[in-house]
Design an enzyme around this catalytic site. Structure first.
Site, PDB file in Angstrom:
ATOM      1  N   GLY A 164       0.816  -1.218   0.000  1.00 39.82           N
ATOM      2  CA  GLY A 164       0.000   0.000   0.000  1.00 39.82           C
ATOM      3  C   GLY A 164       0.846   1.263   0.000  1.00 39.82           C
ATOM      4  N   HIS A 210      -5.280  14.293  16.357  1.00 44.46           N
ATOM      5  CA  HIS A 210      -4.121  15.183  16.494  1.00 44.46           C
ATOM      6  C   HIS A 210      -4.404  16.378  17.400  1.00 44.46           C
ATOM      7  CE1 HIS A 210      -0.446  17.151  15.889  1.00 44.46           C
ATOM      8  NE2 HIS A 210      -1.012  18.189  15.326  1.00 44.46           N
ATOM      9  N   ARG A 243       4.725   1.907   1.586  1.00 40.42           N
ATOM     10  CA  ARG A 243       5.827   2.265   0.679  1.00 40.42           C
ATOM     11  C   ARG A 243       6.400   3.643   1.006  1.00 40.42           C
ATOM     12  NH1 ARG A 243       3.573   2.739  -4.327  1.00 40.42           N
ATOM     13  NH2 ARG A 243       1.548   1.943  -3.685  1.00 40.42           N
TER      14      ARG A 243
HETATM   15  N1  LIG Z   1      -1.777   6.653   3.036  1.00 39.22           N
HETATM   16  C1  LIG Z   1      -1.623   7.467   4.071  1.00 39.22           C
HETATM   17  O1  LIG Z   1      -0.857   8.424   4.034  1.00 39.22           O
HETATM   18  C2  LIG Z   1      -2.381   7.227   5.334  1.00 39.22           C
HETATM   19  C3  LIG Z   1      -3.049   6.032   5.537  1.00 39.22           C
HETATM   20  N2  LIG Z   1      -3.681   5.804   6.705  1.00 39.22           N
HETATM   21  C4  LIG Z   1      -4.339   4.523   6.948  1.00 39.22           C
HETATM   22  O2  LIG Z   1      -3.426   3.464   6.667  1.00 39.22           O
HETATM   23  C5  LIG Z   1      -4.080   2.350   6.116  1.00 39.22           C
HETATM   24  C6  LIG Z   1      -3.444   1.974   4.801  1.00 39.22           C
HETATM   25  O3  LIG Z   1      -3.510   3.057   3.924  1.00 39.22           O
HETATM   26  P1  LIG Z   1      -2.915   3.006   2.448  1.00 39.22           P
HETATM   27  O4  LIG Z   1      -1.570   2.383   2.430  1.00 39.22           O
HETATM   28  O5  LIG Z   1      -3.070   4.367   1.930  1.00 39.22           O
HETATM   29  O6  LIG Z   1      -3.935   2.027   1.727  1.00 39.22           O
HETATM   30  P2  LIG Z   1      -3.719   1.257   0.339  1.00 39.22           P
HETATM   31  O7  LIG Z   1      -5.072   0.993  -0.178  1.00 39.22           O
HETATM   32  O8  LIG Z   1      -2.737   1.970  -0.507  1.00 39.22           O
HETATM   33  O9  LIG Z   1      -3.051  -0.108   0.773  1.00 39.22           O
HETATM   34  C7  LIG Z   1      -3.720  -1.087   1.491  1.00 39.22           C
HETATM   35  C8  LIG Z   1      -2.852  -2.328   1.640  1.00 39.22           C
HETATM   36  O10 LIG Z   1      -3.606  -3.312   2.324  1.00 39.22           O
HETATM   37  C9  LIG Z   1      -3.655  -4.516   1.544  1.00 39.22           C
HETATM   38  N3  LIG Z   1      -4.989  -5.092   1.743  1.00 39.22           N
HETATM   39  C10 LIG Z   1      -6.170  -4.633   1.284  1.00 39.22           C
HETATM   40  N4  LIG Z   1      -7.172  -5.408   1.714  1.00 39.22           N
HETATM   41  C11 LIG Z   1      -6.599  -6.389   2.474  1.00 39.22           C
HETATM   42  C12 LIG Z   1      -7.124  -7.497   3.171  1.00 39.22           C
HETATM   43  N5  LIG Z   1      -8.417  -7.778   3.213  1.00 39.22           N
HETATM   44  N6  LIG Z   1      -6.263  -8.286   3.836  1.00 39.22           N
HETATM   45  C13 LIG Z   1      -4.926  -8.035   3.814  1.00 39.22           C
HETATM   46  N7  LIG Z   1      -4.387  -6.988   3.159  1.00 39.22           N
HETATM   47  C14 LIG Z   1      -5.213  -6.186   2.498  1.00 39.22           C
HETATM   48  C15 LIG Z   1      -3.419  -4.046   0.111  1.00 39.22           C
HETATM   49  O11 LIG Z   1      -2.821  -5.024  -0.696  1.00 39.22           O
HETATM   50  P3  LIG Z   1      -3.623  -6.215  -1.419  1.00 39.22           P
HETATM   51  O12 LIG Z   1      -4.801  -5.597  -2.080  1.00 39.22           O
HETATM   52  O13 LIG Z   1      -2.652  -6.860  -2.317  1.00 39.22           O
HETATM   53  O14 LIG Z   1      -3.994  -7.126  -0.317  1.00 39.22           O
HETATM   54  C16 LIG Z   1      -2.407  -2.946   0.331  1.00 39.22           C
HETATM   55  O15 LIG Z   1      -1.124  -3.508   0.520  1.00 39.22           O
HETATM   56  C17 LIG Z   1      -5.536   2.747   6.020  1.00 39.22           C
HETATM   57  O16 LIG Z   1      -6.192   2.265   7.157  1.00 39.22           O
HETATM   58  C18 LIG Z   1      -5.531   4.255   6.070  1.00 39.22           C
HETATM   59  O17 LIG Z   1      -6.697   4.733   6.658  1.00 39.22           O
HETATM   60  C19 LIG Z   1      -3.671   6.749   7.703  1.00 39.22           C
HETATM   61  C20 LIG Z   1      -3.039   7.943   7.556  1.00 39.22           C
HETATM   62  C21 LIG Z   1      -2.340   8.278   6.364  1.00 39.22           C
END
Ligand SMILES: NC(=O)C1=CN([C@@H]2O[C@H](COP(=O)(O)OP(=O)(O)OC[C@H]3O[C@@H](n4cnc5c(N)ncnc54)[C@H](OP(=O)(O)O)[C@@H]3O)[C@@H](O)[C@H]2O)C=CC1
Ligand SMILES: O=C1O[C@H](COP(=O)(O)O)[C@@H](O)[C@H](O)[C@H]1O
Length: 673
Positions: free
Chosen positions: A145, A370, A149
């Site tokens: 995700g 925050h 990264r």
């Molecule tokens: N991006 C940011 O800057 C921020 C993010 N967050 C929080 O962090 C979390 C992740 O965000 P983000 O990285 O942007 O999200 P992404 O959608 O970019 O990534 C999600 C990740 O989770 C995996 N995933 C999705 N569904 C499942 C599942 N059922 N079981 C296991 N793995 C799963 C996906 O890979 P795959 O589909 O291959 O399984 C992917 O690696 C969220 O909860 C978001 O609210 C909070 C603050 C800031």
């Protein structure tokens, strides 16, 4: 009007009876010198499992302490024990006991040339002194995700690079994609950067770090995936002591399923298991409560680390340092001396990266954790120690004393979407929030905590401003100009654009005669400190490794924070509080919005002359009945009517006994956009 907020479906686990049984590794064979402990996890209760493991590790700890005492003497052993794999309770106990020893050790470890004591004495590399320390496995669930990264892997690398991870750390990336270890490594490698102060061996360090990362395809059944992860971890741990961190960086909808499967299938019994959870922490009070209930049916509170990376900033940690280690601040820290406190968190570009932002908005994203955590740390009573639970105990008292937000004390705005926007905002999603909060306790009664936060503002600013009262019977009032309110002291803690601490004081201008000047005592970090500021994820990840949870919200804090915001969230849901639209980037969006909302809603007229001279008398403003024409709004806009001016104006209207009307608004004393 129909609402289109996303609803969080919260699969709840059956927690009505006893707590479900987590599967620790199926059989353990832990050796500590000659001590052999063999246990079978027969699937007893989680508490039993934990207690048993706790007892076992306590025995091992004592045994090691005794053994090391004989070899090295007490000081060194203490360090060894401190970094060993202890059950959380024992680790807490050790932390408390070891404070004096730790400080003597600090002295010993100080660099003899600079006399600078390493700020983190707890680099896990120490764990390997005098024997193999516990291994540490870190699993990033959601490894492919955006967050993993962009932030998590780079932060882990930076910690590894600076020696804060043990040499034998192993990092797993987990998601449902069909990737190899090499695929994951090249994804991670593409985002890694080196710390400027150690460029020399960066390539080697990167290679070493990448060689410790592995990928696990969890597949579409997380319970199977977690069992596989457990098997891989056990293989690497090789039966010795082991601690595990699981960073759940998955979409909110997947969180409980992942957490439940992890609890049952991937926890180790040979050390601690800590779970990092990303925000947002629920959608409202009810969903968050269900969420928490489900989590607590599987984990103990002390295993949970709810991360808000904004709290990992130096500014936040420094709040308590400044207050509790300087005599000049703490005695003034109350309603007796403080007139108001402002918390400003404005972003210059409207961030498009939050996929969940639509429907959640700035109140859930920024204010809930925050801003409220910042207020809690800033306003709490002195904790009895720096122990995480002691600090959390004080924070929760503040949160529970904050008055529930009256929707009419809130200003909401939403930036106007452009065609290039990735996120289409629901028309009820606020991207700007300004409000006055009150803490109903003896220390803070009547002191407004003025909050302003927004996306798409002209300048990136993260700042806390503490405004003090006038000096009673000020001897120099004649020299301070016509508005004595402009001459009050102010403590400004700034994180962005520049990290700085400033104190605004009145000062004699050198020379003959007696002319006063409002000057700033200025500690600008970039002039004073040369060290690179670590990313906040690094700070917080290290806290998790250390078991320091004071910057992570406990369940009761979470519930108290939702309680404060519930009235305004409900008003938005009922379509009774619609955000005002604003253009981006807007120079004075805060002022513009506040001005527009407040002045227009009170059908007041501003006199051109008043505006241009700044001599604004609130009385006629609030009593005249015609509405403000566009041209005057524009003038208001140009004149930069400031956030606090307008809030003070409004507060005076509502609470004249607290804010008596002056002829002149205390106008330039505070915040410009
Ligand atoms: N991006 C940011 O800057 C921020 C993010 N967050 C929080 O962090 C979390 C992740 O965000 P983000 O990285 O942007 O999200 P992404 O959608 O970019 O990534 C999600 C990740 O989770 C995996 N995933 C999705 N569904 C499942 C599942 N059922 N079981 C296991 N793995 C799963 C996906 O890979 P795959 O589909 O291959 O399984 C992917 O690696 C969220 O909860 C978001 O609210 C909070 C603050 C800031
Ligand atoms: O957590 C969040 O933080 C970012 C700001 O973080 P920064 O490190 O880029 O300053 C904010 O944009 C986002 O809305 C929020 O979820």
């Amino acid at each position: 009007m129909s609402l289109s907020f996303p609803t969080l479906s919260i699969p709840s686990w059956d927690s009505s009876t006893s707590r479900p049984i987590p599967q620790c590794s199926s059989s353990l064979n832990v050796s500590a010198g000659s001590l052999q402990v063999v246990t079978k996890n027969s699937g007893g209760g989680a508490g039993l499992c934990r207690r048993f493991c706790g007892l076992k590790l306590w025995v091992i700890k004592r045994f090691n302490l005794w053994k090391k005492n004989r070899e090295f003497g007490p000081l060194k052993e203490f360090m060894t024990i401190k970094y060993q794999s202890l059950p959380d309770d024992s680790a807490e106990e050790t932390k408390r006991l070891s404070k004096s020893e730790e400080s003597s050790l600090h002295e010993l470890q100080a660099d003899p040339f600079t006399n600078v004591v390493p700020s983190r004495s707890h680099s896990l590399n120490h764990a390997t002194e005098g024997g193999r320390g516990p291994s540490l496995c870190i699993a990033v669930i959601g490894a492919t995700g955006e967050l993993a990264r962009a932030k998590i892997f780079p932060a882990l690398f930076a910690l590894y690079y600076s020696g804060f991870l043990p040499e034998d750390v192993v990092i797993f990336g987990y998601s449902r994609k069909d990737l190899t270890d090499e695929d994951l490594r090249s994804i991670i490698a593409s985002t890694l950067t080196c710390r400027i102060d150690h460029q020399q061996n960066c390539g080697d360090k990167m290679e070493a770090f990448l060689s410790k990362t592995y990928y696990l395809n969890g597949g579409y059944d997380n319970c199977v995936g977690m069992s596989n992860l457990n098997a891989r971890m056990e293989q690497i741990e090789g039966g010795s002591k082991a601690n595990r961190i699981f960073y759940l960086s998955v979409p909110q909808e997947a969180l409980l399923d992942v957490a439940s499967c992890l609890a049952d299938n991937a926890q180790t019994c040979k050390g601690w298991n800590r779970i990092i959870i990303e925000k947002p922490f629920g959608f409202d009070a009810l969903s968050s409560q269900q969420f928490t209930k489900s989590l607590l049916s599987k984990f103990e509170e002390k295993q949970l680390y709810r991360i808000d990376h904004l709290l990992g900033r130096n500014l936040i940690e420094n709040l308590t340092v400044l207050r509790f280690s300087n005599l000049v601040f703490e005695p003034l820290w109350s309603r007796t001396y403080i007139r108001n406190i402002q918390i400003i968190l404005s972003e210059d570009l409207h961030s498009q990266t939050r996929r969940y932002f639509d429907g959640y908005g700035i109140i859930r994203d920024i204010v809930h954790s925050h801003i409220l955590q910042t207020i809690a740390l800033l306003a709490m009573e002195p904790p009895i120690s720096l122990d995480g639970e002691d600090i959390r105990n004080e924070k929760v008292k503040v949160l529970r004393s904050i008055r529930r937000l009256d929707p009419s004390d809130v200003i909401l705005g939403q930036y106007k979407s452009t065609s290039g926007d990735k996120v289409n905002l629901n028309n009820l999603t606020p991207t700007f929030f300004a409000a006055a909060l009150y803490i109903d306790n003896a220390r803070w009664d009547g002191v407004p905590f003025l909050i302003k936060t927004g996306l798409g503002l002209i300048k990136h600013r993260v700042e806390i401003r503490i405004n003090f009262h006038n000096v009673p019977g000020n001897l120099y009032r004649e020299r301070l100009g016509h508005n004595i309110d402009l001459a009050t002291n102010e403590l400004i803690l700034s994180d962005a654009p520049d990290e700085a601490i400033l104190v605004k004081i009145n000062n004699k201008i050198p020379g003959l005669g007696l002319q006063l000047d409002a000057s700033e005592l200025n500690l600008l970090y970039k002039d004073k400190y040369s060290a690179e500021v670590p990313d906040s994820y690094e700070h917080l990840l290290l806290d998790v490794i250390d078991g320091d949870n004071h910057l992570f919200m406990r369940s009761d804090e979470l519930a108290a924070a939702w309680n404060i915001l519930t009235p305004i969230l409900q008003e938005i849901d009922k379509n009774n509080a619609t955000p005002e639209l604003y253009e981006i980037p807007t120079k004075v969006v805060g002022s513009f919005l506040l001005g527009k909302v407040l002045f227009l809603s009170h059908n007041s007229v501003l006199d051109d002359e008043q505006l241009t001279t700044g001599q604004i008398d609130p009385q006629p403003l609030l009593s005249k009945s015609s509405s403000l024409p566009e041209a005057k709004l524009d003038l208001l806009h140009k004149f930069h009517v400031r956030f606090q001016d307008v809030l003070i104006l409004e507060l005076r209207r509502r609470q004249p006994q607290i804010y008596p009307t002056n002829k002149v608004l205390d106008h330039r004393m505070t915040i410009a956009d």
